[in-house]
Write a protein that holds these residues in place. Structure first.
Motif, PDB file in Angstrom:
ATOM      1  N   VAL A  46      20.908 -83.324 112.573  1.00  0.00           N
ATOM      2  CA  VAL A  46      19.073 -82.541 112.147  1.00  0.00           C
ATOM      3  C   VAL A  46      19.422 -82.939 110.834  1.00  0.00           C
ATOM      4  O   VAL A  46      20.549 -82.562 109.906  1.00  0.00           O
ATOM      5  CB  VAL A  46      19.685 -80.502 112.585  1.00  0.00           C
ATOM      6  CG1 VAL A  46      18.193 -80.315 111.576  1.00  0.00           C
ATOM      7  CG2 VAL A  46      19.561 -80.497 113.503  1.00  0.00           C
ATOM      8  N   GLU A  47      17.655 -82.310 110.798  1.00  0.00           N
ATOM      9  CA  GLU A  47      17.842 -83.154 109.158  1.00  0.00           C
ATOM     10  C   GLU A  47      15.954 -82.332 108.733  1.00  0.00           C
ATOM     11  O   GLU A  47      15.414 -82.498 109.551  1.00  0.00           O
ATOM     12  CB  GLU A  47      17.360 -84.954 109.154  1.00  0.00           C
ATOM     13  CG  GLU A  47      18.167 -85.594 108.488  1.00  0.00           C
ATOM     14  CD  GLU A  47      18.308 -86.820 108.047  1.00  0.00           C
ATOM     15  OE1 GLU A  47      18.213 -87.234 107.154  1.00  0.00           O
ATOM     16  OE2 GLU A  47      17.924 -87.442 109.189  1.00  0.00           O
ATOM     17  N   ILE A  48      16.196 -81.825 107.525  1.00  0.00           N
ATOM     18  CA  ILE A  48      15.210 -80.629 106.774  1.00  0.00           C
ATOM     19  C   ILE A  48      15.301 -81.298 105.573  1.00  0.00           C
ATOM     20  O   ILE A  48      15.679 -81.328 104.698  1.00  0.00           O
ATOM     21  CB  ILE A  48      15.673 -78.812 106.776  1.00  0.00           C
ATOM     22  CG1 ILE A  48      16.015 -78.733 108.162  1.00  0.00           C
ATOM     23  CG2 ILE A  48      14.682 -78.458 106.273  1.00  0.00           C
ATOM     24  CD1 ILE A  48      15.329 -78.271 108.971  1.00  0.00           C
ATOM     25  N   ARG A 103      14.099 -70.648 113.028  1.00  0.00           N
ATOM     26  CA  ARG A 103      12.329 -70.980 114.323  1.00  0.00           C
ATOM     27  C   ARG A 103      11.453 -72.693 113.470  1.00  0.00           C
ATOM     28  O   ARG A 103      11.787 -72.713 115.190  1.00  0.00           O
ATOM     29  CB  ARG A 103      12.023 -69.791 113.666  1.00  0.00           C
ATOM     30  CG  ARG A 103      12.200 -68.648 114.138  1.00  0.00           C
ATOM     31  CD  ARG A 103      12.038 -67.534 113.529  1.00  0.00           C
ATOM     32  NE  ARG A 103       9.743 -67.468 114.531  1.00  0.00           N
ATOM     33  CZ  ARG A 103      10.471 -67.342 115.756  1.00  0.00           C
ATOM     34  NH1 ARG A 103      11.095 -66.421 116.696  1.00  0.00           N
ATOM     35  NH2 ARG A 103       9.058 -67.778 116.570  1.00  0.00           N
ATOM     36  N   ILE A 104      12.287 -72.827 112.773  1.00  0.00           N
ATOM     37  CA  ILE A 104      11.716 -74.390 113.190  1.00  0.00           C
ATOM     38  C   ILE A 104      13.031 -75.411 113.308  1.00  0.00           C
ATOM     39  O   ILE A 104      12.291 -76.507 113.610  1.00  0.00           O
ATOM     40  CB  ILE A 104      11.995 -74.167 111.174  1.00  0.00           C
ATOM     41  CG1 ILE A 104      10.515 -73.956 110.657  1.00  0.00           C
ATOM     42  CG2 ILE A 104      11.689 -76.011 110.890  1.00  0.00           C
ATOM     43  CD1 ILE A 104      10.131 -73.835 109.441  1.00  0.00           C
ATOM     44  N   MET A 105      14.079 -75.007 113.151  1.00  0.00           N
ATOM     45  CA  MET A 105      15.296 -75.711 113.714  1.00  0.00           C
ATOM     46  C   MET A 105      14.898 -75.947 115.416  1.00  0.00           C
ATOM     47  O   MET A 105      14.916 -77.061 116.150  1.00  0.00           O
ATOM     48  CB  MET A 105      16.428 -75.576 113.270  1.00  0.00           C
ATOM     49  CG  MET A 105      16.902 -75.706 111.640  1.00  0.00           C
ATOM     50  SD  MET A 105      18.572 -75.551 111.928  1.00  0.00           S
ATOM     51  CE  MET A 105      18.435 -75.042 110.080  1.00  0.00           C
ATOM     52  N   ALA A 106      14.285 -74.291 115.809  1.00  0.00           N
ATOM     53  CA  ALA A 106      14.253 -74.003 117.187  1.00  0.00           C
ATOM     54  C   ALA A 106      13.167 -74.850 117.261  1.00  0.00           C
ATOM     55  O   ALA A 106      12.703 -74.977 118.892  1.00  0.00           O
ATOM     56  CB  ALA A 106      14.219 -72.801 117.198  1.00  0.00           C
ATOM     57  N   SER A 115      17.423 -78.744 124.382  1.00  0.00           N
ATOM     58  CA  SER A 115      18.845 -79.419 123.335  1.00  0.00           C
ATOM     59  C   SER A 115      18.822 -78.404 122.771  1.00  0.00           C
ATOM     60  O   SER A 115      20.501 -78.264 121.938  1.00  0.00           O
ATOM     61  CB  SER A 115      18.438 -80.205 123.328  1.00  0.00           C
ATOM     62  OG  SER A 115      17.421 -80.877 122.419  1.00  0.00           O
ATOM     63  N   ARG A 116      17.811 -78.083 121.772  1.00  0.00           N
ATOM     64  CA  ARG A 116      18.124 -76.358 120.919  1.00  0.00           C
ATOM     65  C   ARG A 116      18.487 -74.854 121.127  1.00  0.00           C
ATOM     66  O   ARG A 116      17.437 -74.375 121.885  1.00  0.00           O
ATOM     67  CB  ARG A 116      17.566 -76.561 119.720  1.00  0.00           C
ATOM     68  CG  ARG A 116      17.725 -77.820 119.119  1.00  0.00           C
ATOM     69  CD  ARG A 116      16.352 -78.891 118.146  1.00  0.00           C
ATOM     70  NE  ARG A 116      15.489 -79.106 118.944  1.00  0.00           N
ATOM     71  CZ  ARG A 116      14.138 -78.978 119.158  1.00  0.00           C
ATOM     72  NH1 ARG A 116      13.342 -78.136 118.576  1.00  0.00           N
ATOM     73  NH2 ARG A 116      13.938 -79.951 119.744  1.00  0.00           N
ATOM     74  N   GLY A 117      19.574 -74.567 121.477  1.00  0.00           N
ATOM     75  CA  GLY A 117      19.392 -73.259 122.479  1.00  0.00           C
ATOM     76  C   GLY A 117      19.525 -71.959 121.581  1.00  0.00           C
ATOM     77  O   GLY A 117      19.808 -72.041 120.100  1.00  0.00           O
ATOM     78  N   LEU A 147      22.761 -77.966 120.353  1.00  0.00           N
ATOM     79  CA  LEU A 147      22.673 -77.324 118.958  1.00  0.00           C
ATOM     80  C   LEU A 147      22.002 -76.299 119.776  1.00  0.00           C
ATOM     81  O   LEU A 147      21.704 -75.423 120.178  1.00  0.00           O
ATOM     82  CB  LEU A 147      21.678 -77.392 118.039  1.00  0.00           C
ATOM     83  CG  LEU A 147      21.372 -77.318 116.736  1.00  0.00           C
ATOM     84  CD1 LEU A 147      21.943 -77.717 115.950  1.00  0.00           C
ATOM     85  CD2 LEU A 147      19.840 -77.940 116.144  1.00  0.00           C
ATOM     86  N   VAL A 148      23.573 -74.992 118.776  1.00  0.00           N
ATOM     87  CA  VAL A 148      23.032 -73.628 119.159  1.00  0.00           C
ATOM     88  C   VAL A 148      22.839 -72.565 117.813  1.00  0.00           C
ATOM     89  O   VAL A 148      23.647 -72.783 117.297  1.00  0.00           O
ATOM     90  CB  VAL A 148      24.830 -73.586 119.876  1.00  0.00           C
ATOM     91  CG1 VAL A 148      24.102 -71.569 119.914  1.00  0.00           C
ATOM     92  CG2 VAL A 148      24.733 -73.374 121.251  1.00  0.00           C
ATOM     93  N   LEU A 149      21.586 -72.228 118.372  1.00  0.00           N
ATOM     94  CA  LEU A 149      21.393 -71.281 116.903  1.00  0.00           C
ATOM     95  C   LEU A 149      21.066 -69.978 116.779  1.00  0.00           C
ATOM     96  O   LEU A 149      20.502 -69.920 117.710  1.00  0.00           O
ATOM     97  CB  LEU A 149      19.530 -72.087 116.768  1.00  0.00           C
ATOM     98  CG  LEU A 149      19.276 -73.296 117.023  1.00  0.00           C
ATOM     99  CD1 LEU A 149      17.624 -74.074 117.020  1.00  0.00           C
ATOM    100  CD2 LEU A 149      19.767 -74.009 115.218  1.00  0.00           C
ATOM    101  N   MET A 150      21.891 -69.066 116.071  1.00  0.00           N
ATOM    102  CA  MET A 150      22.175 -67.822 116.501  1.00  0.00           C
ATOM    103  C   MET A 150      21.692 -66.741 115.418  1.00  0.00           C
ATOM    104  O   MET A 150      21.896 -67.190 114.277  1.00  0.00           O
ATOM    105  CB  MET A 150      23.879 -67.370 116.332  1.00  0.00           C
ATOM    106  CG  MET A 150      24.116 -68.652 117.405  1.00  0.00           C
ATOM    107  SD  MET A 150      26.012 -67.941 117.764  1.00  0.00           S
ATOM    108  CE  MET A 150      25.677 -66.972 119.133  1.00  0.00           C
TER     109      MET A 150
END
Lengths: 286, 226
Positions: free
Chosen positions: B9-11, B56-59, B82-84, B160-163
């Motif tokens: 991921v790149e921001i 939330r943007i990454m999700a 792919s992004r949980g 990618l797991v977003l928590m």
């Protein structure tokens, strides 16, 4: 509470244990029934006293009504035009209650989903329906008889109208108040677009829709007397109306009791069904 | 780890502006962050620092007002399996059993019943909930619900797991146990995890990289490899 008591009862130890536990569990099983009978019994005693003391001469005694009820159900006592006709009238009313209710559900569910999910549909239909809603079913009686004629069709239409609004309003509420997080959860799991309607909106709305159906069926029983003022020859409402014209109060009271009991049993069946179908829902146990 | 490879991921210079009635809120201002595969990153900061917005943007739930959010070099256009995401309040489907919640993703992707069952069995076992397979969410404790939420994301092959403060609502003992279990899962699966928290101890315990954010407007203050 009753469940906790039955579960903890066998754990009691000591000599008197088993018998005491048995007594307690019998009591905890009978308790709801006993408590529920208190108010009807008080009312029955009051009714008995009021009629034997002749506070009114127009209402028959409970005994007379009971006797008439038996005659109404199986006949053999008075043998008049109403003897042994209970089943006929009950079945006629039931067909109108369930038929009208099914018709109401058939209209209210799709319209409710549409109003709840499509803003344009909401703007077109909601104001109109909100104005129509306060008009009581009784007020529709004359128009209904003009539009659908004297008889069963009119009765169906009025019962349907009575059941329509609770189903509609609860459906709208159900499909509108889905937790937005669930849509996010569904879409990040790969469920998007129209699939979300079937996999998120509908299941999330079922408790609300169910409440609407339950209230709707209750109201269908509630308006059956008005529905059967349309000149139908059979039905509990028709019997009550006949009793009124013939000044036969015992007939009126018998009709009332049968409607009450039939509506109650019908509701219990629906509640049992709901408890099973909605067993996943923490706040849905009637 | 994997210095030369493309970051997962790149921001790049991401800002996010919200309009609340007549107020303009700069939730995020010029954020840059590059996440490599296999990292466990904690985003930490006071409330209002934009850490949840960044997540939330990454999700893909929100789009940046300016700048770019990329996954494997491609713009993040919307939510994707792919992004949980693991939410603080679980967001399980209350009408589905534990088993069906975990199988929701695989079933939505059109896998056959046998395949879904196999996947569900594997992940239900991974989070230790085999005994509760047929229970409904309301019958579970908070810790168990969060295990289901983690399992359903893993079952859906998320890279990618977003928590988002996933253990924030749990009691201290349950939290510690779940932290251990999460580390264990991370070590076994080599997933990439982005974990939002406001607890410094939690960040230091879990992460191999801690990104500190500050509020008003939300931006990245420092980036520390542990």
């Amino acid at each position: 509470m009753a469940i906790v008591e039955t579960v903890s009862a066998p754990a009691a130890t000591g000599a008197a244990g088993p018998t005491r536990a048995a007594t307690r569990s019998t009591w905890s099983r009978l308790k709801p029934t006993v408590l529920a009978l208190i108010v009807p019994l008080i009312l029955l005693v009051f009714w008995q006293v009021a009629t034997t003391q002749q506070w009114t001469r127009l209402i028959p005694t409970p005994y007379a009504v009971g006797e008439y009820m038996i005659d109404f159900a199986v006949g053999g006592i008075y043998d008049d035009a109403y003897s042994a006709t209970l089943t006929t009238h009950l079945l006629a009313s039931m067909s109108r209650v369930y038929g009208g209710f099914a018709l109401a559900a058939l209209f209210a569910l799709p319209i409710g989903i549409l109003i709840g999910r499509v803003p344009t549909a909401r703007m077109v239909l909601d104001p109109f329906l909100q104005v129509m809603r306060p008009i009581p079913v009784t007020a529709w009686l004359p128009l209904s008889m003009i539009l659908f004629g004297l008889g069963a069709k009119s009765a169906f239409a009025l019962v349907c109208l009575g059941a329509f609004y609770p189903i509609l309003l609860n459906t709208i509420f159900g499909v509108r108040s889905v937790d937005p997080k669930l849509f996010e959860a569904a879409s990040m799991l790969g469920c998007r677009g129209n699939a979300q309607f079937y996999k998120v909106v509908l299941p999330a709305a079922t408790p609300s829709i169910f409440t609407g159906l339950r209230l709707g069926l209750g109201l269908a029983w509630f308006v059956i007397v008005v529905g059967e003022m349309t000149g139908v020859p059979q039905g509990l409402g028709a019997v009550i109306m006949d009793g009124r014209t013939l000044s036969r109060t015992e007939l009126v009271i018998c009709g009332m009791i049968v409607i009450g009991l039939a509506g109650y049993i019908s509701d219990r069946v629906v509640v049992a069904l709901g408890n099973y179908l909605l067993r996943w829902s923490p706040n849905h146990h009637g | 780890m994997a210095e030369s490879a493309t970051p997962i991921v790149e921001i790049k210079g991401v800002s996010k502006v919200f309009q609340l009635q007549d107020q303009t809120i700069h939730a995020l201002s010029g954020a840059n962050l590059s996440i490599n595969k296999g990292e466990f990153i904690c985003l930490i900061g006071a409330s209002g620092c934009g850490k949840s917005t960044l997540l939330r943007i990454m999700a893909g739930f929100d789009q940046p007002s300016s700048g770019e959010a990329l996954m494997w070099g491609k713009p993040i256009a919307g939510p994707d399996p792919s992004r949980g995401m693991v939410f603080q309040d679980y967001a399980l489907f209350p009408w589905l059993s534990v088993r069906a919640n975990i199988g929701f993703g695989p079933a939505s992707r059109g896998l056959g019943a046998a395949e879904v069952k196999q996947i569900v069995d594997k992940f239900i076992d991974l989070v230790g909930l085999s005994k509760f397979a047929n229970a409904y969410p309301h019958q579970l404790s908070g810790g168990m619900k969060q295990r289901v939420a983690i399992a359903r994301v893993l079952a859906n092959d998320a890279e990618l797991v977003l928590m988002d403060e996933p253990f924030g609502a749990l009691d201290a003992m349950t939290r510690e146990r779940l932290q251990d279990e999460l580390l264990d899962i991370w070590e076994r699966t080599r997933l990439t995890v982005v974990f939002v928290t406001h607890a410094v101890e939690e960040a230091i315990l879990l992460a191999n990289r801690v990104v500190v954010m500050t509020p008003g407007p939300g931006r990245i203050e420092s980036d520390n490899l542990l």
